[in-house]
Enzyme design. Sequence first.
Site, PDB file in Angstrom:
ATOM      1  N   TRP A 161       0.815  -1.222   0.000  1.00  0.00           N
ATOM      2  CA  TRP A 161       0.000   0.000   0.000  1.00  0.00           C
ATOM      3  C   TRP A 161       0.845   1.267   0.000  1.00  0.00           C
ATOM      4  CZ3 TRP A 161      -4.394  -0.605  -2.011  1.00  0.00           C
ATOM      5  CH2 TRP A 161      -5.131  -1.770  -1.790  1.00  0.00           C
TER       6      TRP A 161
ATOM      7  N   ASP B 123      -1.340   6.548   6.447  1.00  0.00           N
ATOM      8  CA  ASP B 123      -2.452   5.714   6.013  1.00  0.00           C
ATOM      9  C   ASP B 123      -2.709   4.696   7.127  1.00  0.00           C
ATOM     10  OD1 ASP B 123      -4.171   3.850   4.923  1.00  0.00           O
ATOM     11  OD2 ASP B 123      -2.975   3.451   3.121  1.00  0.00           O
TER      12      ASP B 123
ATOM     13  N   LYS C 175     -12.006  -1.504   6.210  1.00  0.00           N
ATOM     14  CA  LYS C 175     -11.109  -2.450   6.853  1.00  0.00           C
ATOM     15  C   LYS C 175     -11.505  -2.662   8.319  1.00  0.00           C
ATOM     16  CE  LYS C 175      -8.915  -2.800   3.082  1.00  0.00           C
ATOM     17  NZ  LYS C 175      -7.785  -2.032   2.607  1.00  0.00           N
TER      18      LYS C 175
END
Length: 364
Positions: free
Chosen positions: A103, A173, A197
């Site tokens: 990511w 993040d 998530k």
Amino acid sequence: MKYGRVYNFSAGPSILPEEVLESVRDNLLNYEGSGMCVMEMSHRSKVFQQIIDEAEQDLRDLMNIPDNYKVMFIQGGATLQFAMLPMNLMKNGVADYIVTGNWSNKAYKEAQKYGKINLVATSKDRNFSYIPDCSDLPISEDADYVYICENETIHGTTFQKLPNTKGKILVSDQSSMFLSKPCNVSDYGVIYGGVQKNIGPAGMVIVIMREDLIREDLPDYVPTYMSYKTHADNGSMYNTPNCWSIYVCGQVFKYLKKIGGLEAMDKLNQEKAKILYDFLDESKMFKGTVEKEFRSLMNVPFVTASAETDAEVVAATKKAGFDNLKGHKSVGGLRASIYNAMPKEGVVALVDFLRQYEKENYKG
Ligand SMILES: *Cc1c(COP(=O)(O)O)cnc(C)c1O
């Protein structure tokens, strides 16, 4: 399990608290006497304004968000932030990225469209199985910000200590660890996370941004929707927001407050992770892939000795009522995502199953 539900170890979209789903169900056709479903409601209505106001306030309470930070509910998932952040934060056109997995690597690549991006640290050399030492990095003098992905969902690593940014703004993040433990918001310039998530239904990202970073003087190419100012000035309702996601996230915030907030959540998450990691450390058949110090409390990747055995175990777990344990296609193996809403019984049951599986199948 109630309702014929399975233990769902999906990395995202993922498990939600049963109590929240029940409340959503009970209010589905007639939300709190409004005579309609939240899906059917004008976002300009009083009822919805109260839903979004309470969601923001409950999030502020949970995370102790200081008054000089804005909370924004934006669409486009976490992925849109990979572009939106550099578009908005670049003044010198320079940023420093720490790449610790899939990511942060995606964010690093996307940012290159908008400026000079320096890779100041990476754990690529050992297949992203650890977090590099970030105490004395070659931070660029003119960096507009330093970027991390604090919990790598696919590789299962997490920062135990934030990088020393040498005074530069830290952007994080937190998608796969959002609200999993207490967080000192003032350590960051920006915290953001896709909600699917650890919080709610997909299709939305929450951005927590220090007010002074929100700019008016953006380049002309920046779309109106992609300026944080647009969202901050309009209470996340410049256009129609993701009303449904805001509503369900708000219900999850209320649930978290009720069970004791992020301290209580953290305690439970640590207990759950310990059960699984202790098993992996004892097991001869299954092995965790991350160096101990950097293990995620949320995403636990592990492997057997071969891809064939991995696949057999995934099939066996599915048959036994444990779903979504297949590792991400980019790394293989298995992965158990044990987010906030995964009950401790689910982790205990999984470990019992794997222990038994090992007894019956492990040949040494
Ligand atoms: C899933 C994920 C993303 C991407 O989220 P989308 O909402 O699908 O754009 C970004 N960062 C992390 C850490 C993630 O886990």
